[in-house]
Scaffold this motif. Structure first.
Motif: not given
Length: 345
Positions: A208-221
């Motif tokens: 059991t536990g906790q989760a984290w989702l990151d979403r990211e998009w770019s062309s020159q970060p």
């Protein structure tokens, strides 16, 4: 596999910008993020093929019935040779997946590649599905999903659920990455509750536990002089969350940014001047030496914490190598989380 690896090398700089810390100029024809744009759900859960790079990045902190702790990572990266989707083998989209399972004394890593347009990898918004080969995150939508992956010696099946809102990072999802103004679109879901099974050497264990989702998009970060980042995602015992990073710059001071997230999901962007990161200890991993113990301070929040890893040798020996693993937090606030460090040699 050799053919896919060769194809992937073509947009090497695009992937490297995203998580290995190597900057490059924006390729002509790709879209770039604009301040003031509105994130739209569920549409933005899917791919954005007119942007050069993108990822769906899940990390999980887990505990078994005996109290042993674990970390899991599931990541799908998309990089484009040219803007647009295309059909079949004419698609310019390249996909790469990373999966990892971390214990106190072992770190399992798997990596896979795919070419877009032939169904081997992709993302749909609703019902939500992100997949590469038989690895997947899928469910009715991104509030309730099942995550699956396997590699040599390990596997996991994790069920995630939340009723919390998605969290826009930066200025309403516009996340600046340098003083020169390079930016990405960036949002998170840091409030998943987790149940599931992990498998190590054929032995299954409930977690059991906790989760984290990151979403990211770019062309020159990133800027050309930036050579890597140190990125934290932290679940505090109070229910609050912290996302914070520094982007190292070989020509001057690092660039800092972050978001303090209330227990109800309200985000508070953090000015770079309020964040302080101090390396406390470096160790030799199976790759390079990396700083695995940190002091993180945010004076305006009364935060003064020390982070240490579950496993100091959580080195990701992948095409673009980096360190990624679960951490525990102590000091003014207690908690758990994840640390990613890129660009170390």
């Amino acid at each position: 596999m050799r053919v896919l690896a060769f194809l992937l090398l073509l947009p090497t700089l695009a992937f490297a910008q995203g998580f290995a810390g190597l900057g490059t100029a924006t390729q002509e024809g790709f879209a770039t993020p604009e301040r003031g744009a509105t994130l739209t759900f569920p549409t933005d859960h899917a791919a954005h093929p007119d942007y050069r790079i993108e990822w769906w990045y899940l990390t999980a902190n887990m505990t078994d019935p005996d109290g042993a702790t674990y970390g899991a990572q599931w990541t799908l990266f998309r990089s484009a040779l040219a803007p647009g989707e295309g059909e079949g083998w004419a698609s310019p989209q390249i996909w790469m997946g990373h999966a990892a399972l971390t214990t106190a004394d072992r770190h399992f890593v798997a990596e896979t590649f795919a070419r877009g347009g032939i169904g081997q990898a992709g993302v749909t918004a609703q019902p939500f599905a992100a997949w590469i080969d038989d690895w997947q995150i899928a469910g009715p939508d991104l509030t309730e999903v099942t995550v699956r992956a396997r590699g040599d010696g390990f596997a996991y099946t994790l069920d995630l659920a939340t009723s919390a809102p998605f969290v826009a990072q930066g200025d309403g999802g516009y996340s600046v990455k340098s003083g020169a103004g390079q930016a990405s679109y960036y949002y998170s879901q840091p409030f998943y509750d987790l149940t599931g099974m992990i498998e190590i050497d054929g032995v299954s264990t409930p977690v059991t536990g906790q989760a984290w989702l990151d979403r990211e998009w770019s062309s020159q970060p990133l800027a050309e002089t930036q050579d890597g980042w140190d990125w934290f995602s932290i679940h505090f015992a109070s229910g609050e969350k912290l996302m914070a990073f520094r982007l190292r710059d070989n020509s001057g001071a690092p660039f800092h940014s972050g978001t303090w997230i209330e227990a109800d999901g309200t985000p508070h962007p953090l000015d770079g001047d309020t964040l302080s990161f101090t390396e406390l200890e470096r160790v030799q991993t199976s790759g390079p030496q990396v700083p695995i113990a940190w002091r993180v301070q945010i004076a305006q929040r009364g935060l003064d914490i020390t982070t240490r890893p579950l496993n100091p040798d959580a080195w990701m020996d992948t095409l673009f190598p980096y360190w990624e693993g679960p951490i525990h937090v102590e000091g003014s606030h207690d908690g758990i989380g994840y640390l990613e460090m890129t660009g170390y040699e």
